[in-house]
Design an enzyme around this catalytic site. Structure first.
Site, PDB file in Angstrom:
ATOM      1  N   GLU A 188      43.093  -6.489  84.314  1.00 28.07           N
ATOM      2  CA  GLU A 188      43.586  -7.238  83.149  1.00 28.07           C
ATOM      3  C   GLU A 188      45.087  -7.399  83.278  1.00 28.07           C
ATOM      4  O   GLU A 188      45.791  -6.424  83.555  1.00 28.07           O
ATOM      5  CB  GLU A 188      43.300  -6.500  81.829  1.00 28.07           C
ATOM      6  CG  GLU A 188      41.870  -6.535  81.369  1.00 28.07           C
ATOM      7  CD  GLU A 188      41.683  -5.961  79.980  1.00 28.07           C
ATOM      8  OE1 GLU A 188      42.603  -6.076  79.153  1.00 28.07           O
ATOM      9  OE2 GLU A 188      40.607  -5.398  79.733  1.00 28.07           O
ATOM     10  N   GLU A 238      39.666   0.852  79.343  1.00 31.42           N
ATOM     11  CA  GLU A 238      40.827   1.514  78.743  1.00 31.42           C
ATOM     12  C   GLU A 238      40.416   2.807  78.035  1.00 31.42           C
ATOM     13  O   GLU A 238      40.572   2.959  76.813  1.00 31.42           O
ATOM     14  CB  GLU A 238      41.532   0.549  77.780  1.00 31.42           C
ATOM     15  CG  GLU A 238      42.045  -0.677  78.519  1.00 31.42           C
ATOM     16  CD  GLU A 238      42.886  -1.617  77.673  1.00 31.42           C
ATOM     17  OE1 GLU A 238      42.685  -1.663  76.457  1.00 31.42           O
ATOM     18  OE2 GLU A 238      43.764  -2.303  78.232  1.00 31.42           O
TER      19      GLU A 238
HETATM   20  C1  BG6 Z   1      43.069  -4.964  76.503  1.00 27.03           C
HETATM   21  C2  BG6 Z   1      41.599  -5.030  76.182  1.00 27.03           C
HETATM   22  O1  BG6 Z   1      43.590  -3.846  75.903  1.00 27.03           O
HETATM   23  O2  BG6 Z   1      43.893  -5.974  76.031  1.00 27.03           O
HETATM   24  C3  BG6 Z   1      41.081  -6.437  75.920  1.00 27.03           C
HETATM   25  O3  BG6 Z   1      40.860  -4.420  77.194  1.00 27.03           O
HETATM   26  C4  BG6 Z   1      42.083  -7.174  75.074  1.00 27.03           C
HETATM   27  O4  BG6 Z   1      39.812  -6.342  75.345  1.00 27.03           O
HETATM   28  C5  BG6 Z   1      43.383  -7.275  75.847  1.00 27.03           C
HETATM   29  O5  BG6 Z   1      41.647  -8.431  74.658  1.00 27.03           O
HETATM   30  C6  BG6 Z   1      44.465  -8.075  75.153  1.00 27.03           C
HETATM   31  O6  BG6 Z   1      44.668  -7.583  73.875  1.00 27.03           O
HETATM   32  P1  BG6 Z   1      44.582  -8.528  72.608  1.00 27.03           P
HETATM   33  O7  BG6 Z   1      44.704  -7.612  71.469  1.00 27.03           O
HETATM   34  O8  BG6 Z   1      45.716  -9.465  72.755  1.00 27.03           O
HETATM   35  O9  BG6 Z   1      43.269  -9.201  72.687  1.00 27.03           O
END
Ligand code: BG6
Length: 486
Positions: free
Chosen positions: A384, A190
């Site tokens: 993701e 990101e």
């Molecule tokens: C993404 C990141 O932005 O979102 C991850 O690359 C992160 O590292 C994921 O865990 C989910 O976000 P969060 O804040 O719910 O963990």
């Protein structure tokens, strides 16, 4: 039986990051990373992400003085460091073809300044890759996922210092030299997130920035990352010609709240801004409108002679992104806002939200796929996607996470449509395939996994693993290559 629309070698799998799963923060020569000082703040509203990621020099010092992990959950992760074999066996049982993981920079280079890599760190990842190989899971490696050496943050203000490029290049080359079997690499997780949480992403400590120049400082650090990304892409292509380098964007699909031209203009600019990072990594140059915007804002990127040539000549092979939610924009300053993935957008009345306020929008994933493929014409990978939720571990060890299955099903249906309409999608790794520590709130109770980890926000629990209902569902999805989503 009908044929699946997904290619036969589609990379179904899951994704994690070292700092959110490994734990073992101070063993085998590992140095402190920026993640190790991320404080869990139980009394702060989880929708107030800005307060969660806020950092000061004093808070860092307090963290360094504290040798416990109670309020620094990324120090303990979910103990993947010691349990990786069991976890990878569970991934294999689900049928994973790929696992996206990161290599912790500080396991190899504890302060970032060492000239040679720590053999114990190398040994750990060699064992992890060997285990993955033994169960035919393809590693997809992120080189930088919110875990740069804390030393570089404190002494160099992170990526603000151009010197850090050399430190990162040394780390990446050590990875290529020691793990040549890895075929898929990603530079910065990101990369766009530097403007939202400069410390987490790039080790920038706000109180070390010149007053009034914070934004310029962040953009200069970004330029260093984009340049470093091109250099390590060049090095990968030279050293491991078979391997592929990808970039990684937080895809923040933004809709106009109304068709009022002011809303549409604002939305257009939001999307332009979201894409510009990937534009640089794919096209090898800064978009003209972005450069002009920086000019108008008085931002000088401090580009040095030769930088732009390196960036032009060393672009990525494929494009990856995270997708959790979509956003809405409006010119109306009073429009009601709701948080997303470290962003604040206008509330979309057509979409439900998670308990953290993130708006669930499967159609937005399809739109993102069409848009990114049309724009870049490169193979795409969703690295993701998922839904953070509070799960309940029943007395008999089951977890009935139907809401998660519903979330994934709806997103996979949209992926299917996008592939059918011509998008070259080569893989999908769900976020946090095993429960892990949240990046933004450092909570353990914000769970994404198919596998439940018995640990709470303060680290109490057995850390035993349990299969959720979604585990069996995803297993079937993979077995049928995305055909059976029931
Ligand atoms: C993404 C990141 O932005 O979102 C991850 O690359 C992160 O590292 C994921 O865990 C989910 O976000 P969060 O804040 O719910 O963990």
């Amino acid at each position: 039986m009908p044929e699946s629309i997904f290619p036969k070698d589609f990379l179904w799998g899951g994704a994690v990051a070292a700092n959110q799963v490994e734990g073992a923060w101070n063993v085998a020569g590992k140095g402190l990373s920026v993640a190790d000082v991320a404080l869990y703040k139980p009394n702060v509203d989880v929708k107030n992400y800005k307060a969660h990621v806020a950092i000061t020099s004093q808070a860092i010092q307090e963290a360094m003085d504290d040798q416990t992990d109670t309020y620094y959950p990324k120090r303990r992760g979910v103990d993947f460091y010691h349990r990786y074999e069991e976890d990878i066996d569970l991934f294999a049982e689900m049928g994973f073809k790929a696992l996206r993981l990161s290599i912790a920079w500080t396991r190899l280079f504890p302060t970032g300044k060492e000239q040679t890599a720590n053999p114990e760190g190398i040994d750990f990842y060699k064992r992890v890759f060997a285990k993955l190989r033994s169960v035919n899971i393809e590693p997809i490696v992120t080189l930088s996922h919110y875990e740069m050496p804390l030393y570089l943050a404190v002494s160099n203000n992170g990526w603000v210092d151009r010197e850090v490029i050399d430190d990162f290049v040394r780390f990446c080359n050590a990875c290529y030299d020691n793990f040549p079997e890895v075929k898929y690499w990603l530079t910065f997780n990101e990369v766009d997130s530097i403007v939202r949480h400069p410390f987490t992403t790039a080790g920038i400590i706000p109180d070390k920035c010149e007053e009034g120049k914070e934004l310029e400082t962040i953009y200069r650090a970004l330029h260093h990352q984009l340049l470093a990304s091109a250099i390590v892409t060049r090095d990968l292509h030279t050293k491991l010609p078979e391997a592929k380098m990808g970039c990684m964007l937080t895809k923040l699909e933004t809709y106009a709240r109304t068709c009022a031209p002011e809303d549409v203009e604002l939305t257009f600019k939001k999307n332009l801004d979201n894409h510009f990072y990937t534009d640089v990594q794919v096209f090898g140059e800064y978009p003209r409108l972005i450069l002009r915007r920086m000019d108008l804002e008085g931002i000088d990127l401090n580009i040095q002679p030769g930088d732009l040539d390196i960036m032009k000549e060393n672009t990525v092979d494929f494009v990856t992104f995270s997708y959790y939610m979509s956003m809405t924009e409006s010119a109306d300053p009073d429009a009601e806002r709701t948080p997303g993935n470290t962003v604040l957008g206008v509330k979309n009345p057509y979409l439900p939200s998670t308990d953290w306020g993130w708006q669930i929008d499967p159609k937005g994933l399809k739109i993102s796929l069409l848009e990114l493929y049309d724009r870049y014409k490169k193979p795409l990978m969703i690295v993701e996607n998922g839904m953070g939720a509070k799960d309940i571990l029943e007395e008999d060890g089951t977890i009935h996470d139907l809401y998660r299955i519903d979330y994934f099903r709806a997103h996979f249906e949209q992926m299917r449509e996008a592939v059918n309409e011509g998008v070259d999608l080569i893989g999908y790794t769900s976020w946090g395939c095993i429960d892990l520590v949240s990046a933004s709130t450092s909570q353990m109770s914000k769970r994404y996994g198919f596998i439940y980890v018995d640990a709470d926000d303060e680290g109490n629990g057995t850390y035993d693993r349990f299969k959720k209902d979604s585990f069996y569902w995803y297993q079937k999805v993979i077995r049928t290559n995305g055909l059976d989503l029931n």
